[in-house]
Motif scaffolding. Sequence first.
Motif, PDB file in Angstrom:
ATOM      1  N   ASP A 191      40.778  34.816  48.970  1.00 25.68           N
ATOM      2  CA  ASP A 191      41.815  35.241  48.025  1.00 25.68           C
ATOM      3  C   ASP A 191      41.839  34.430  46.735  1.00 25.68           C
ATOM      4  OD1 ASP A 191      42.573  37.006  49.942  1.00 25.68           O
ATOM      5  OD2 ASP A 191      44.367  35.928  50.573  1.00 25.68           O
ATOM      6  N   PRO A 205      40.734  39.613  40.989  1.00 25.95           N
ATOM      7  CA  PRO A 205      40.021  39.322  42.249  1.00 25.95           C
ATOM      8  C   PRO A 205      40.927  39.404  43.473  1.00 25.95           C
ATOM      9  CG  PRO A 205      39.383  37.764  40.558  1.00 25.95           C
ATOM     10  CD  PRO A 205      40.529  38.550  40.005  1.00 25.95           C
ATOM     11  N   ALA A 206      42.200  39.055  43.307  1.00 28.15           N
ATOM     12  CA  ALA A 206      43.120  39.157  44.446  1.00 28.15           C
ATOM     13  C   ALA A 206      43.268  40.614  44.864  1.00 28.15           C
ATOM     14  CB  ALA A 206      44.468  38.562  44.085  1.00 28.15           C
ATOM     15  N   LEU A 248      50.364  41.556  42.401  1.00 29.70           N
ATOM     16  CA  LEU A 248      49.361  40.504  42.570  1.00 29.70           C
ATOM     17  C   LEU A 248      49.033  39.831  41.252  1.00 29.70           C
ATOM     18  CD1 LEU A 248      46.941  42.514  44.880  1.00 29.70           C
ATOM     19  CD2 LEU A 248      48.569  40.761  45.583  1.00 29.70           C
ATOM     20  N   SER A 249      48.598  38.592  41.382  1.00 27.54           N
ATOM     21  CA  SER A 249      48.132  37.842  40.217  1.00 27.54           C
ATOM     22  C   SER A 249      46.618  37.759  40.276  1.00 27.54           C
ATOM     23  CB  SER A 249      48.737  36.438  40.247  1.00 27.54           C
ATOM     24  OG  SER A 249      48.152  35.647  39.239  1.00 27.54           O
ATOM     25  N   GLY A 250      45.958  38.356  39.319  1.00 32.76           N
ATOM     26  CA  GLY A 250      44.496  38.266  39.253  1.00 32.76           C
ATOM     27  C   GLY A 250      43.816  39.486  39.833  1.00 32.76           C
ATOM     28  N   THR A 267      39.183  34.263  39.482  1.00 25.40           N
ATOM     29  CA  THR A 267      39.561  34.901  38.229  1.00 25.40           C
ATOM     30  C   THR A 267      38.728  34.315  37.097  1.00 25.40           C
ATOM     31  OG1 THR A 267      41.808  35.013  39.069  1.00 25.40           O
ATOM     32  CG2 THR A 267      41.517  35.426  36.719  1.00 25.40           C
ATOM     33  N   THR A 319      48.618  34.275  45.048  1.00 21.40           N
ATOM     34  CA  THR A 319      48.330  35.490  44.264  1.00 21.40           C
ATOM     35  C   THR A 319      49.336  36.608  44.497  1.00 21.40           C
ATOM     36  OG1 THR A 319      46.837  36.284  45.975  1.00 21.40           O
ATOM     37  CG2 THR A 319      45.854  35.029  44.149  1.00 21.40           C
ATOM     38  N   ASP A 320      50.193  36.452  45.501  1.00 22.49           N
ATOM     39  CA  ASP A 320      51.195  37.488  45.750  1.00 22.49           C
ATOM     40  C   ASP A 320      52.427  37.186  44.895  1.00 22.49           C
ATOM     41  OD1 ASP A 320      53.037  39.288  46.616  1.00 22.49           O
ATOM     42  OD2 ASP A 320      52.705  38.934  48.754  1.00 22.49           O
ATOM     43  N   LEU A 321      52.638  37.991  43.878  1.00 22.72           N
ATOM     44  CA  LEU A 321      53.721  37.691  42.937  1.00 22.72           C
ATOM     45  C   LEU A 321      55.101  37.809  43.582  1.00 22.72           C
ATOM     46  CD1 LEU A 321      52.426  39.382  39.664  1.00 22.72           C
ATOM     47  CD2 LEU A 321      52.485  36.956  40.227  1.00 22.72           C
ATOM     48  N   ALA A 353      40.096  41.614  46.626  1.00 22.47           N
ATOM     49  CA  ALA A 353      40.034  41.039  47.975  1.00 22.47           C
ATOM     50  C   ALA A 353      40.934  41.812  48.928  1.00 22.47           C
ATOM     51  CB  ALA A 353      40.455  39.571  47.930  1.00 22.47           C
ATOM     52  N   ARG A 354      42.081  42.252  48.414  1.00 20.41           N
ATOM     53  CA  ARG A 354      43.020  42.944  49.296  1.00 20.41           C
ATOM     54  C   ARG A 354      42.647  44.405  49.501  1.00 20.41           C
ATOM     55  NH1 ARG A 354      49.486  42.139  49.143  1.00 20.41           N
ATOM     56  NH2 ARG A 354      48.811  39.976  49.019  1.00 20.41           N
TER      57      ARG A 354
END
Lengths: 448, 140
Positions: free
Chosen positions: A60, B132-133, B128-130, A305, A90-92, B136-137
């Motif tokens: 992640d 790539p995240a 999500l932030s990014g 990123t 990464t989960d806002l 990935a998900r």
Amino acid sequence: MRGPFVTDPAAPAAHLLYVAWGFPPSRTGGVHRALATANAFAGAGWAVTVLTAPREVFLDVTGADVALEELVDPRVQVRRVPFSWPAQQTDLREFGPTRVLAPRLWARTRARLDTLAFPEVGYGPWRRRIEAAALAEHARRPVDLVVATTNPQVSISPGMRLAREHGVPYVVDYRDAWTLHTYSGKRLHAQGSAQARWEARAFAGAAEVWFVNDPLLRWHARTYPELASRMHVVMNGYDHDLPLPVRDAAALPPGEALTFGYLGTLTPVVPLRELVDGWRFGQAHRPELAAAVAELHGYLGYYATPEPGLAAIVDEAADCRMRYAGPVSKTAVAATYAGFDVLVLLLGGGEYVTSGKVFEYMSTGLPVVSVLAPGNAAAEVLAGYPRWHPAADLSPAAIAAAMAAAADDARGPQSPARAAQAQEFARRFRRDVQLAPRIAALRALVRP
Amino acid sequence: MNVVLVALGPSAPGDGMVAGVQALRRGGARVVLVSRQPPSPRLLEVLDSALPLPAGGGAAARSAAAAALNRLPKVRIDPDRLAAAWRLSHDLSTRALLDGAQVLVAVDRAAIPAVWFAARRRPQAAALSGLPAAVARYPG
């Protein structure tokens, strides 16, 4: 994670606890060294248990290369120790209002919390968990030796804990420096700081301390002269499955373009802007490069990123036949090198910086153009490589001149013979060759 | 699956995002970008569509409000980010887009407040932030 770990109480195998935050499927710096070290000990008959971070951290956040997991020796047991990384969340939906609206305030507070247990931002809280995991592992099967690879530096704490409470010897694999800033050559943490005190304690109790190059060893030997005899260089080296088949550029028709290739992580400290300027200059002024193409392979930055500044530079370079091709899986490395005629080595500054990439590059036998910040330690390693074409400085003209010389070398009639000669030179840098003497010495330490 | 990428930083969304967008689309996602700067041509080619951040006014009022807040010690609020968040959530075109999204992605740090606010009003969507995240998900 891998196949079952067979424990035979009657077997004399020594038990190594190997602590490496970054382990496959991580693609972070040093993962190949960690993988090679665990595998080398397992290959030498040790029972190896690895303490590392959960897979999700790499999938992640840092970026992962799942193919690397296939390269872990099946005898190695991997224990994933929970690791929370709020700064890289990464989960806002997990973000609070302070983090969203006042991110600097949040970051400052977070950094303070991180360093309560161990003086390392981001990783400090892992200390309690890996120490507990190490104690549990020792209770399950007594540990004979701990090897901890840094960074993160918090990896040193389980070895120190087992040494203090159970007399287990430990090795600090100082893959990166902590109190020394390897790029500037200046002290990063003052003597007397929490970091320096931890380092001094870790070194004082260690059976061995490993460094990746001579300049790093020398600096630390000067800092801790009473411990110098325990310090050793274990260069990063290259994997034993290299050298690789390379294409013969000498056989290319004169009109066919040479391919210059870079393979590795592009970080903000590498002279990427200088490379692009030098490449552009060469295309305009050096006939040897007029038709050549360049390919950049690897992540842009330390995280999954892409780093925006680097992304902007590679985007700009698209108009001069320089293409950014993205990350490469470990299993695709051989095929990627096979498509190159000349390699370009980009490294940031520092007498103390070598990078593992230089060894892999040499193992191909291809001409290597180096674009290095002045005084970079990689120059010391490359010095004997017969196909080394260093840029004299970071000016566009100097970089273009080195590239032109490498193009001539690649196309020269002696190219195949020179490739064989270059590969022969590189063999001293194989990882197994680098690790073997240390493993033998440590075997004697734990099984006298 | 509708994925909305939001990029509000000063850099134009570039080729570094192409592979990620392609991966999402391979997984069947419809990928739309809302950005402050126009995307690179290669990126534009692989997106389903791209919208500019709706224009807004009131820069002077925003700056004054932020300056007042920033008098508090250690608080540094970026007026542009909050204004962009407001515009993203209240402009009719982008609001409809957000309402229909299953995944909201802040491509850069500047977009985090906008996506965070948008996600609070849309509990059904992942935030999500990014890029790539997101890949990935939701791998292709």
